[in-house]
Design a protein around this motif. Sequence first.
Motif, PDB file in Angstrom:
ATOM      1  N   HIS A  69       1.008  -1.309  -0.082  1.00 41.30           N
ATOM      2  CA  HIS A  69      -0.129  -0.016  -0.030  1.00 41.30           C
ATOM      3  C   HIS A  69       0.922   1.283  -0.042  1.00 41.30           C
ATOM      4  O   HIS A  69       0.491   2.323  -0.620  1.00 41.30           O
ATOM      5  N   ARG A  70       1.999   1.291   0.551  1.00 43.33           N
ATOM      6  CA  ARG A  70       2.833   2.285   0.826  1.00 43.33           C
ATOM      7  C   ARG A  70       3.359   2.935  -0.742  1.00 43.33           C
ATOM      8  O   ARG A  70       3.637   3.910  -0.781  1.00 43.33           O
ATOM      9  N   TYR A  71       3.382   1.734  -1.507  1.00 40.31           N
ATOM     10  CA  TYR A  71       3.992   2.133  -3.052  1.00 40.31           C
ATOM     11  C   TYR A  71       2.871   2.054  -3.913  1.00 40.31           C
ATOM     12  O   TYR A  71       3.304   2.115  -5.178  1.00 40.31           O
ATOM     13  N   GLY A  72       1.700   2.170  -3.531  1.00 42.52           N
ATOM     14  CA  GLY A  72       0.442   2.223  -4.445  1.00 42.52           C
ATOM     15  C   GLY A  72       0.176   1.134  -5.114  1.00 42.52           C
ATOM     16  O   GLY A  72      -0.284   1.174  -6.220  1.00 42.52           O
ATOM     17  N   ARG A  74      -1.755  -2.875  -5.554  1.00 45.54           N
ATOM     18  CA  ARG A  74      -2.784  -3.458  -5.013  1.00 45.54           C
ATOM     19  C   ARG A  74      -2.545  -4.923  -4.378  1.00 45.54           C
ATOM     20  O   ARG A  74      -1.310  -5.391  -4.385  1.00 45.54           O
ATOM     21  N   ASN A 103       4.330  -2.497 -12.591  1.00 47.34           N
ATOM     22  CA  ASN A 103       3.958  -1.185 -12.187  1.00 47.34           C
ATOM     23  C   ASN A 103       5.417  -0.515 -12.163  1.00 47.34           C
ATOM     24  O   ASN A 103       6.278  -1.155 -11.654  1.00 47.34           O
ATOM     25  N   ARG A 106       7.892   4.706  -8.155  1.00 47.22           N
ATOM     26  CA  ARG A 106       7.835   6.228  -8.107  1.00 47.22           C
ATOM     27  C   ARG A 106       9.018   6.811  -7.544  1.00 47.22           C
ATOM     28  O   ARG A 106       9.889   6.239  -6.871  1.00 47.22           O
TER      29      ARG A 106
END
Length: 106
Positions: A69-72, A74, A103, A106
């Motif tokens: 979740h920290r890295y966006g 799922r 993915n 970031r």
Amino acid sequence: MKLFTKTLLAAVALSFAAAPMAQAQTYGHDRKPGYSSSWKKHNANKRHHWRQGERFSDWKRRPAVRDYHRYGLRKPARGQQWVKVDNSYLLMSIATGIILGVNAAR
């Protein structure tokens, strides 16, 4: 006939004498130490573009991403896990090592 034989023997003797001279070449060994070719540096920057369905055999050596979740990312389904490779997050099938999703980091 004697002239032909003498000419043939002279040609064979000359070929034996010239053969070692043709092999005594240096192939770039006379360069200064510390200089290397540039193709090694060029290949070091090459990155792989991951695609869904590819098999990534080296994924077990990389740590699994637990806080997705920290890295966006799922939540992975049962039998799947996220792995960071280079600058990408890969959703891997634990059983087969096939990439199920990609993915960008970031």
